[in-house]
Design a protein around this motif. Structure first.
Motif, short mmCIF file in Angstrom:
data_model
loop_
_atom_site.label_atom_id
_atom_site.label_comp_id
_atom_site.label_asym_id
_atom_site.label_seq_id
_atom_site.Cartn_x
_atom_site.Cartn_y
_atom_site.Cartn_z
N ALA A 30 0.85 -1.20 0.00
CA ALA A 30 0.00 0.00 0.00
C ALA A 30 0.88 1.25 0.00
O ALA A 30 2.02 1.22 0.48
N HIS A 31 0.36 2.31 -0.55
CA HIS A 31 1.05 3.59 -0.47
C HIS A 31 0.03 4.72 -0.32
O HIS A 31 -1.15 4.53 -0.54
N LEU A 32 0.53 5.86 0.08
CA LEU A 32 -0.32 6.99 0.44
C LEU A 32 0.12 8.25 -0.30
O LEU A 32 0.68 9.17 0.27
N PRO A 33 -0.14 8.30 -1.62
CA PRO A 33 0.29 9.47 -2.39
C PRO A 33 -0.67 10.66 -2.25
O PRO A 33 -1.82 10.50 -1.82
N ARG A 34 -0.16 11.81 -2.63
CA ARG A 34 -0.98 13.02 -2.73
C ARG A 34 -1.14 13.32 -4.22
O ARG A 34 -0.18 13.22 -4.97
N PHE A 35 -2.36 13.70 -4.60
CA PHE A 35 -2.66 13.98 -6.00
C PHE A 35 -3.13 15.41 -6.14
O PHE A 35 -3.93 15.88 -5.33
N PRO A 36 -2.72 16.11 -7.20
CA PRO A 36 -3.24 17.46 -7.44
C PRO A 36 -4.68 17.42 -7.95
O PRO A 36 -5.16 16.38 -8.41
N ALA A 37 -5.35 18.55 -7.89
CA ALA A 37 -6.71 18.66 -8.42
C ALA A 37 -6.70 18.31 -9.90
O ALA A 37 -5.76 18.63 -10.63
N GLY A 38 -7.77 17.64 -10.32
CA GLY A 38 -7.93 17.31 -11.73
C GLY A 38 -7.26 16.02 -12.16
O GLY A 38 -7.25 15.69 -13.35
N THR A 39 -6.72 15.26 -11.23
CA THR A 39 -6.05 14.00 -11.57
C THR A 39 -7.08 12.91 -11.82
O THR A 39 -7.95 12.65 -10.98
N LEU A 40 -7.00 12.25 -12.96
CA LEU A 40 -7.85 11.11 -13.26
C LEU A 40 -7.24 9.89 -12.58
O LEU A 40 -6.13 9.47 -12.91
N LEU A 41 -7.95 9.33 -11.60
CA LEU A 41 -7.44 8.22 -10.80
C LEU A 41 -7.72 6.86 -11.43
O LEU A 41 -6.90 5.96 -11.35
N LEU A 42 -8.90 6.72 -12.00
CA LEU A 42 -9.25 5.48 -12.67
C LEU A 42 -10.29 5.76 -13.73
O LEU A 42 -11.02 6.74 -13.65
N LEU A 43 -10.33 4.88 -14.71
CA LEU A 43 -11.19 5.07 -15.86
C LEU A 43 -12.21 3.94 -15.93
O LEU A 43 -11.86 2.77 -15.78
N GLU A 44 -13.46 4.31 -16.16
CA GLU A 44 -14.55 3.36 -16.31
C GLU A 44 -14.16 2.27 -17.31
O GLU A 44 -13.64 2.57 -18.39
N GLY A 45 -14.39 1.01 -16.93
CA GLY A 45 -14.10 -0.11 -17.81
C GLY A 45 -12.73 -0.72 -17.61
O GLY A 45 -12.47 -1.83 -18.06
N ASP A 46 -11.84 -0.01 -16.94
CA ASP A 46 -10.49 -0.54 -16.70
C ASP A 46 -10.49 -1.51 -15.53
O ASP A 46 -11.31 -1.40 -14.62
N PRO A 47 -9.53 -2.45 -15.53
CA PRO A 47 -9.39 -3.33 -14.37
C PRO A 47 -9.02 -2.50 -13.14
O PRO A 47 -8.37 -1.46 -13.27
N VAL A 48 -9.44 -2.98 -11.98
CA VAL A 48 -9.17 -2.25 -10.74
C VAL A 48 -8.07 -2.98 -9.97
O VAL A 48 -8.26 -4.11 -9.55
N ASP A 49 -6.94 -2.33 -9.82
CA ASP A 49 -5.80 -2.94 -9.14
C ASP A 49 -5.70 -2.54 -7.68
O ASP A 49 -5.03 -3.22 -6.91
N PHE A 50 -6.35 -1.43 -7.31
CA PHE A 50 -6.23 -0.91 -5.95
C PHE A 50 -7.59 -0.53 -5.38
O PHE A 50 -8.47 -0.10 -6.12
N LEU A 51 -7.71 -0.66 -4.07
CA LEU A 51 -8.79 -0.04 -3.34
C LEU A 51 -8.30 1.36 -2.98
O LEU A 51 -7.17 1.54 -2.55
N TYR A 52 -9.16 2.35 -3.17
CA TYR A 52 -8.83 3.72 -2.83
C TYR A 52 -9.56 4.12 -1.57
O TYR A 52 -10.75 3.86 -1.43
N VAL A 53 -8.84 4.77 -0.66
CA VAL A 53 -9.43 5.31 0.57
C VAL A 53 -9.06 6.78 0.63
O VAL A 53 -7.90 7.14 0.81
N LEU A 54 -10.07 7.63 0.47
CA LEU A 54 -9.85 9.08 0.48
C LEU A 54 -9.67 9.56 1.91
O LEU A 54 -10.57 9.41 2.74
#
Length: 191
Positions: A30-54
């Protein structure tokens, strides 16, 4: 993750009753990155490799169909997202992007599923989180189908006020077009 991050993650409701070994297995990689505004995190239809916790910031979940896009939800901390896809090892049914600077815990899906198999208490915590997401979905569908536009807006503003304990002041933390899409309106109708 840093030691201070590990303690913070251990305190999340998802891991509150997990055994130490379960926590170690689930957060391996697991890792805990910071993302800037407007970052596309995942795209509909793509495989999901990570669980995201905001953990900090806001994330918009949106879907598309025939060149149309709509906002499905706006998440605030602490929120898991794409949990059902991770549990089922399935493709994403929606896309996610940051609306502001965000801190997001990313847990590898394989490790997360392994931890669920190892620890019934952890699996129950995941079930509770999924149940909460399902109930939120039912509320959103009822809101869209049973309320007119003015009622949807009023309900949203009252919900923000209650969530922020803002008294008589409500602060919109995103653009008007995002709010309009979330409420099933055009920006012109929202005005």
């Amino acid at each position: 993750m840093r030691a201070c991050d590990i303690d913070r993650v251990k305190d999340l409701p998802l891991f509150a009753e997990a055994a130490p070994e379960t926590f170690r297995v689930a957060t391996a990689g697991a890792h805990l990155p910071r993302f800037p505004a407007g970052t596309l995190l995942l795209l509909e239809g793509d495989p999901v490799d990570f669980l995201y916790v905001l953990l900090d910031g806001q994330v918009e979940l949106h879907g598309t169909w025939n060149d149309r896009e709509t906002v499905l939800a706006i998440l605030r901390p602490v929120s898991t997202f794409i949990l059902a896809a991770v549990v089922l090892d399935a493709a994403a049914l929606m896309s996610a992007r940051t609306l502001e600077r965000c801190e997001i815990l990313m847990i590898p899906g394989d490790a997360f599923r392994t931890a669920m198999r190892l620890d019934a208490n952890f699996a129950m915590a995941v079930s509770r989180d999924l149940a909460g997401c399902y109930r939120g979905l039912v509320r959103a569908i009822k809101n869209q189908k049973l309320r007119n536009a003015a009622e949807r807006l009023a309900n949203y503003l009252l919900g923000l006020r209650a969530a922020d304990n803002a008294g008589g002041v409500v602060r919109l933390r995103h653009e008007k077009r995002v709010l309009a899409s979330l409420l099933g309106m055009t920006p012109e109708n929202l005005s």
